[in-house]
Design a protein around this motif. Structure first.
Motif, PDB file in Angstrom:
ATOM      1  N   PHE A  41      36.656  50.242  46.961  1.00 44.13           N
ATOM      2  CA  PHE A  41      35.263  49.953  47.331  1.00 44.13           C
ATOM      3  C   PHE A  41      34.249  50.901  46.692  1.00 44.13           C
ATOM      4  O   PHE A  41      34.400  52.126  46.725  1.00 44.13           O
ATOM      5  CB  PHE A  41      35.112  49.996  48.851  1.00 44.13           C
ATOM      6  N   GLY A  62      33.743  48.216  41.301  1.00 41.16           N
ATOM      7  CA  GLY A  62      33.162  47.590  40.119  1.00 41.16           C
ATOM      8  C   GLY A  62      31.656  47.590  39.966  1.00 41.16           C
ATOM      9  O   GLY A  62      31.138  46.902  39.084  1.00 41.16           O
ATOM     10  N   THR A  63      30.917  48.333  40.791  1.00 37.32           N
ATOM     11  CA  THR A  63      29.467  48.379  40.600  1.00 37.32           C
ATOM     12  C   THR A  63      29.162  49.188  39.337  1.00 37.32           C
ATOM     13  O   THR A  63      29.712  50.274  39.144  1.00 37.32           O
ATOM     14  CB  THR A  63      28.782  48.999  41.836  1.00 37.32           C
ATOM     15  N   PHE A  75      36.910  47.013  35.950  1.00 35.80           N
ATOM     16  CA  PHE A  75      35.932  46.019  35.496  1.00 35.80           C
ATOM     17  C   PHE A  75      34.587  46.429  36.049  1.00 35.80           C
ATOM     18  O   PHE A  75      34.500  47.309  36.905  1.00 35.80           O
ATOM     19  CB  PHE A  75      36.293  44.626  36.070  1.00 35.80           C
ATOM     20  N   LEU A 108      31.218  44.149  37.773  1.00 33.76           N
ATOM     21  CA  LEU A 108      30.856  42.787  38.180  1.00 33.76           C
ATOM     22  C   LEU A 108      30.028  42.110  37.108  1.00 33.76           C
ATOM     23  O   LEU A 108      30.101  40.902  36.918  1.00 33.76           O
ATOM     24  CB  LEU A 108      30.108  42.818  39.518  1.00 33.76           C
ATOM     25  N   PHE A 168      26.277  44.430  49.329  1.00 31.75           N
ATOM     26  CA  PHE A 168      26.510  45.829  48.909  1.00 31.75           C
ATOM     27  C   PHE A 168      26.595  45.841  47.391  1.00 31.75           C
ATOM     28  O   PHE A 168      26.492  44.780  46.750  1.00 31.75           O
ATOM     29  CB  PHE A 168      27.715  46.451  49.627  1.00 31.75           C
ATOM     30  N   PRO A 175      28.505  45.813  44.563  1.00 28.30           N
ATOM     31  CA  PRO A 175      29.050  44.816  43.639  1.00 28.30           C
ATOM     32  C   PRO A 175      28.452  43.428  43.851  1.00 28.30           C
ATOM     33  O   PRO A 175      28.299  42.665  42.883  1.00 28.30           O
ATOM     34  CB  PRO A 175      30.552  44.822  43.943  1.00 28.30           C
ATOM     35  N   ILE A 216      32.327  37.850  46.932  1.00 28.19           N
ATOM     36  CA  ILE A 216      32.713  38.597  48.135  1.00 28.19           C
ATOM     37  C   ILE A 216      33.914  39.434  47.684  1.00 28.19           C
ATOM     38  O   ILE A 216      34.525  39.126  46.653  1.00 28.19           O
ATOM     39  CB  ILE A 216      33.121  37.672  49.320  1.00 28.19           C
ATOM     40  N   PHE A 224      44.426  41.313  40.192  1.00 29.65           N
ATOM     41  CA  PHE A 224      43.613  42.096  39.249  1.00 29.65           C
ATOM     42  C   PHE A 224      43.528  43.564  39.653  1.00 29.65           C
ATOM     43  O   PHE A 224      43.335  44.436  38.802  1.00 29.65           O
ATOM     44  CB  PHE A 224      42.227  41.461  39.051  1.00 29.65           C
TER      45      PHE A 224
END
Ligand code: PHB
Length: 395
Positions: free
Chosen positions: A100, A124-125, A140, A142, A167, A169, A220, A301
């Protein structure tokens, strides 16, 4: 005489093994409880499988110790406390893992302060890797999937509605998709951000249904949340109203496909990894996974990000002969490339320390044996650098 020779030989052997014995400690933080807490093992298994297959390649005397910790889901305070303990008390050489974004952001400043490299294997953000020079990401962003998804969708559909978890991502995925879709001439009828935990699906899905878009684009977090979306999309009549569900691959995460059942069939996603990918390196990865963990088990993934993260860590250990210097480790990470990852060719962008990878269009289909799979249809973008960071450069 003989005895003393043996004694000398033993003493030399002992001294040299002491000189060359080195344990690399990796603090591995992921979620084993809380929201989507079933996902942690998909990461840990990949790490352990990689170590098992490759430990013989380590320099003589070098061992890896994995210290696993449960951050209990999206819980930045807990993640920070665990990272602090791993750094200060356990004196880990590296940190790795983390599903997260809020948790990764909470850990980043500690890495700078203590000079501990941190390999992000999921979160991933886009902004995360800008928060410390000691971060490198093998998962990755997003933006990498959602921007090409928007561009692709604009060629097929006129109108879209977006729904994302509220949030980091989710915000990235929403912005990236809208940019790609509207640049391609598509129209966004509405956008909604829903609470990360236990949203009132009926209310949100009804709102989308009333707007009658051609497509609903969802982000999500992968895991059980994805199955909840799928079921509600179907139960609340959006599929039968002719609305197409699309998104980054998080919404059709490989391990949940058997739980989603037929509602998932036909859902189109863009993502960098599918367990059904037919590259030889992926077939070998999936076969090894099934052999190790059971015929009905599948990597996802998060497993791919963790597997490649371990490969990158191994490169750093091998190149430094088991004696890790944090700054040298980061230089090695920045030069990392693997033409043959299970997901295809990958590398680390030395400027951003983010992964560069292909993005595939996939459709959920029934395949041999009645299994449901994310079948890769085409490569929609190659060697994608994080688009958000590329756009920042132009500003
Ligand atoms: C994230 O928090 O960055 C995150 C979590 C789950 C996903 C993707 C991204 O599926």
């Amino acid at each position: 005489m003989r005895l003393s020779k043996i004694a000398v030989a033993a003493a030399v052997a002992l001294a040299s093994s002491a000189a060359f014995s080195q344990t690399i400690k990796i603090g591995f933080i992921t979620s084993y409880s809380g929201l989507n807490g079933n996902l942690g093992p998909y990461m840990e298994r990949a790490v352990r499988l990689y170590i098992k297959q490759h430990e013989k390649e380590l320099p003589p005397g070098v061992k890896i110790e994995l210290l696993t910790r449960d951050d209990t889901g999206p819980n930045p305070d807990k993640a920070k406390q665990l990272a602090q303990e791993l750094i200060v008390r356990d004196k880990v050489d590296l940190l790795a893992g983390v599903i997260f974004t809020p948790n990764a952001l909470a850990i980043a400043p500690l890495c700078t302060e203590a000079k501990v490299p941190f390999v992000i294997m999921n979160a991933g953000t886009s902004v995360i890797t800008t928060r410390s020079p000691y971060l490198a990401r093998t998962s990755f962003t997003l933006w990498q999937a959602s921007y090409p998804l928007g561009q692709w969708a604009a060629k097929k559909f006129k109108t879209a509605y977006t729904l994302v978890s509220d949030f980091g991502p989710g915000h990235d995925s929403e912005e990236a998709f809208i940019k790609g879709f509207t640049e391609g001439g598509g129209k966004v009828l509405g956008s909604v951000r829903v609470p990360l935990q236990n949203p009132d699906w009926a209310a949100y899905m009804q709102r989308v249904k009333d707007a009658k878009p051609d497509v609903l684009k969802v982000f999500i977090p992968a895991g059980k949340t994805a199955t909840a979306v799928m079921k509600n999309f179907s139960d609340l009549g959006l599929a039968s109203a002719g609305i197409k569900l699309i998104g980054p691959g998080d919404i059709t995460t490989d391990e949940e496909l058997p739980n989603m059942g037929d509602v998932a069939l036909g859902v189109l996603t863009v993502h960098h990894y599918s367990a059904a990918g037919d590259r030889p390196a992926n077939k070998a990865f999936v076969a090894a996974w099934k052999k190790e963990f059971g015929a009905n088990e599948t990597p996802n993934f998060l497993s791919a990000g963790s597997w490649d993260g371990m490969d990158m860590i191994f490169q750093a250990i091998k190149a430094q002969k088991g004696k890790l210097d944090p700054d040298k480790t980061m230089e090695i990470f920045k030069a990392y490339r693997n033409p043959n990852s299970p997901r295809g060719p990958i590398s680390i962008d030395p400027e951003t320390r983010d992964i560069v990878q292909n993005e595939y269009l996939r459709e959920v289909r029934k395949v041999a044996g009645g299994r449901v799979a994310n079948v890769e249809l085409e490569t929609v973008a190659t060697a994608v650098k994080d688009p958000w960071k590329e756009l920042q450069k132009k500003k």
